[in-house]
Design a protein around this motif. Structure first.
Motif, PDB file in Angstrom:
ATOM      1  N   CYS A  25       0.829  -1.214   0.000  1.00 13.47           N
ATOM      2  CA  CYS A  25       0.000   0.000   0.000  1.00 13.47           C
ATOM      3  C   CYS A  25       0.859   1.258   0.000  1.00 13.47           C
ATOM      4  O   CYS A  25       0.560   2.232  -0.705  1.00 13.47           O
ATOM      5  CB  CYS A  25      -0.935   0.000   1.210  1.00 13.47           C
ATOM      6  SG  CYS A  25      -2.257  -1.228   1.111  1.00 13.47           S
ATOM      7  N   CYS A  26       1.947   1.262   0.783  1.00  9.61           N
ATOM      8  CA  CYS A  26       2.860   2.415   0.808  1.00  9.61           C
ATOM      9  C   CYS A  26       3.498   2.638  -0.562  1.00  9.61           C
ATOM     10  O   CYS A  26       3.648   3.782  -1.015  1.00  9.61           O
ATOM     11  CB  CYS A  26       3.945   2.208   1.862  1.00  9.61           C
ATOM     12  SG  CYS A  26       3.371   2.395   3.560  1.00  9.61           S
ATOM     13  N   SER A  30       2.952   5.827  -2.912  1.00 12.06           N
ATOM     14  CA  SER A  30       4.112   6.598  -3.387  1.00 12.06           C
ATOM     15  C   SER A  30       4.087   6.744  -4.898  1.00 12.06           C
ATOM     16  O   SER A  30       4.434   7.802  -5.437  1.00 12.06           O
ATOM     17  CB  SER A  30       5.415   5.907  -2.953  1.00 12.06           C
ATOM     18  OG  SER A  30       5.516   5.850  -1.557  1.00 12.06           O
ATOM     19  N   ILE A 343      10.989   4.928   5.140  1.00 11.52           N
ATOM     20  CA  ILE A 343       9.661   4.335   4.960  1.00 11.52           C
ATOM     21  C   ILE A 343       9.560   3.611   3.621  1.00 11.52           C
ATOM     22  O   ILE A 343       9.044   2.488   3.536  1.00 11.52           O
ATOM     23  CB  ILE A 343       8.575   5.423   5.072  1.00 11.52           C
ATOM     24  CG1 ILE A 343       8.485   5.930   6.517  1.00 11.52           C
ATOM     25  CG2 ILE A 343       7.219   4.889   4.619  1.00 11.52           C
ATOM     26  CD1 ILE A 343       7.619   7.164   6.691  1.00 11.52           C
ATOM     27  N   LEU A 344      10.072   4.234   2.550  1.00 15.04           N
ATOM     28  CA  LEU A 344       9.967   3.611   1.230  1.00 15.04           C
ATOM     29  C   LEU A 344      10.838   2.356   1.140  1.00 15.04           C
ATOM     30  O   LEU A 344      10.403   1.325   0.600  1.00 15.04           O
ATOM     31  CB  LEU A 344      10.366   4.617   0.142  1.00 15.04           C
ATOM     32  CG  LEU A 344      10.014   4.227  -1.295  1.00 15.04           C
ATOM     33  CD1 LEU A 344       8.532   3.913  -1.438  1.00 15.04           C
ATOM     34  CD2 LEU A 344      10.412   5.328  -2.266  1.00 15.04           C
ATOM     35  N   SER A 347       9.209  -0.367   3.069  1.00 18.21           N
ATOM     36  CA  SER A 347       8.055  -0.895   2.345  1.00 18.21           C
ATOM     37  C   SER A 347       8.474  -1.952   1.328  1.00 18.21           C
ATOM     38  O   SER A 347       7.841  -3.009   1.212  1.00 18.21           O
ATOM     39  CB  SER A 347       7.312   0.249   1.635  1.00 18.21           C
ATOM     40  OG  SER A 347       6.810   1.180   2.564  1.00 18.21           O
TER      41      SER A 347
END
Length: 363
Positions: A25-26, A30, A343-344, A347
Motif C-alpha cells: 500500500c505504501c 508513493s 519508509i519507502l 516498504s
C-alpha cells in the motif's frame, strides 16, 4: 495456467500478510504521489524551485502572507505538460507583514527578517486589473514542513523527490534484471567455458565495493539524472546473475527440459519459454530487494554530490542541503527526507519478505 494459479495463490497469501500488505500500500501510494506530484505539491513550479530567500530555514507550520506580483511572458501549458514537468510560476511571491490599499495603489510592509520589514508601494494596475485586492493578489500560505536554506517549500520538494527515488529504483531494477537474467541463464544453461567466463566477470564486479563502482561509472557517464540510474543499475546485476545461474543450473536437469531437447527445440526457446517462467518467483523477490538498495544508493550518491543535481529535488540531496540544521533550531529539514527514505525502503523490504514467503522461495 499453472503460473497464473501460482501467482494468484501468492497474491492471496500476501493479502493475509499484514506487513507485506502495508508495504504494498505504501509503494502504491508513493507511485500515485509521484505521478500526480505537480498537482499535489503546494509549489507546482518546475522542480519545486520557488526561491523566497526571506523565509529561508523556517520551521514546520510557518505561515506568511504574500503579495503576488505577475510575471511577464508566462504562457499557459497543457494538463500533460504540467503533470510531467510542472507549471511555470506566473507570479513573484513577496512575503509581507501587512498591507493597505487605496484607490490606485497598494502599500505593503515587506517581510525582510524576524522583526524587520520594509515599506513598499505598488500601483494597482501593475498588480491586477481587479479591485478585489485580498482575493486576487494577497495570499496566505503555510509551509507545513518548513522551508530550506533557499526558502523553498520542503513538502513540495519531498513530494516531487518521490519521482526520483521511484524512477531510479524502476530503471535500476530493469537494467539489473535484464543483465542478470541474461548472463545468469547463459551461465547456468551452457556451463563450461561460458559459465567460467561469466562467473569470472561476476566475481570481479562483486569484489569492487558498490559505492566505489558507482563512483567510477558516474565519472565516466557524468553527473546527472539519467546517469545515476544507469550507474546504479550496472552495479546490482551480479546478485541477480548468481541467483539465476543457480536456479537454471538445477532446472536444466529436469525431465521436461530433456524432453524439449529430444523434440529439437532451440536453446533460446527452451530457456525463454520453459526455464525462465519457473524462476520468476525468486526474480520478483530479488527485484524488490534491488529496488530498496537502489533507493539507498541514489540517496547516498546525491548526498555526496555525484547523484541528482540541484535544483532537481532528491531526498538525498535534500539531506545534504539541510543537514547543518540538525544541530541548530530546525532539525526536521533533514530528518523528514531521511524518514521518507526509511519508509519507502522498509516498504520494499516488507513486500520482498512477503513475496518470499508467498512464493515459498528458499535460499
Amino acid at each position: 495456467m499453472q503460473s497464473n494459479s501460482l501467482f494468484q495463490t501468492a497474491f492471496k497469501k500476501i493479502k493475509r500478510n499484514k506487513s507485506a500488505l502495508i508495504g504494498l500500500c505504501c509503494i502504491l501510494l508513493s507511485a500515485l504521489v509521484a505521478i500526480f506530484a505537480y498537482w499535489i505539491a503546494p509549489d507546482h513550479s518546475p522542480d519545486a524551485n520557488r526561491m523566497i530567500l526571506e523565509i529561508s530555514g523556517q520551521p514546520p507550520g510557518f505561515s506568511m502572507q504574500y503579495l503576488k506580483i505577475p510575471k511577464a511572458g508566462v504562457s499557459k501549458i497543457g494538463i500533460l505538460e504540467r503533470t510531467i514537468s510542472g507549471k511555470p510560476d506566473a507570479y513573484i511571491w513577496m512575503p509581507i507583514v501587512s498591507y493597505t490599499t487605496n484607490s490606485d495603489s497598494i502599500i505593503v510592509q515587506k517581510y525582510v527578517d524576524e522583526g524587520i520589514s520594509e515599506r513598499m508601494a505598488f500601483a494597482k494596475t501593475a498588480i491586477t486589473q481587479s479591485s478585489d485586492t485580498s482575493k486576487n493578489y494577497i495570499e496566505q500560505r503555510t509551509n507545513w514542513l518548513g522551508t530550506d536554506k533557499y526558502g523553498r517549500d520542503i513538502l513540495s520538494r519531498l513530494i516531487i523527490g518521490t519521482r526520483v527515488s521511484l524512477s531510479v529504483g524502476t530503471i535500476a531494477v530493469l537494467i539489473s534484471l535484464t543483465l542478470g537474467i541474461f548472463l545468469g541463464a547463459l551461465a547456468g544453461y551452457y556451463r563450461g567455458r561460458t559459465d567460467d567466463m561469466i562467473m569470472w566477470l561476476v566475481n570481479v564486479v562483486w569484489s569492487i565495493p558498490t559505492l566505489l563502482l558507482v563512483f567510477a561509472i558516474t565519472l565516466v557517464l557524468g553527473k546527472g539524472f539519467w546517469q545515476v540510474f544507469i550507474a546504479v543499475g550496472l552495479t546490482l546485476w551480479v546478485s541477480v546473475a548468481r541467483m539465476i545461474r543457480g536456479q537454471v543450473f538445477s532446472i536444466r536437469e529436469l525431465e521436461y527440459i530433456e524432453a524439449t531437447r529430444a523434440l529439437g527445440y532451440s536453446d533460446s526457446r527452451t530457456i525463454i519459454k520453459h526455464i525462465l517462467p519457473n524462476v520468476m518467483g525468486p526474480v520478483l523477490v530479488m527485484g524488490a530487494s534491488n529496488f530498496a538498495t537502489a533507493i539507498v544508493i541514489e540517496a547516498g550518491l546525491s548526498f555526496l554530490g555525484v547523484g541528482v543535481q540541484s535544483p532537481q529535488p532528491s531526498w538525498g540531496l535534500m539531506i545534504k542541503e539541510n543537514y547543518n540544521f540538525i544541530i541548530t533550531n530546525n532539525p526536521m529539514l533533514a530528518i523528514v527526507p531521511g524518514l521518507a527514505i526509511m519508509i519507502l525502503v522498509l516498504s520494499f523490504n516488507l513486500l520482498g519478505n512477503g513475496l518470499r514467503d508467498a512464493l515459498d522461495v528458499r535460499a
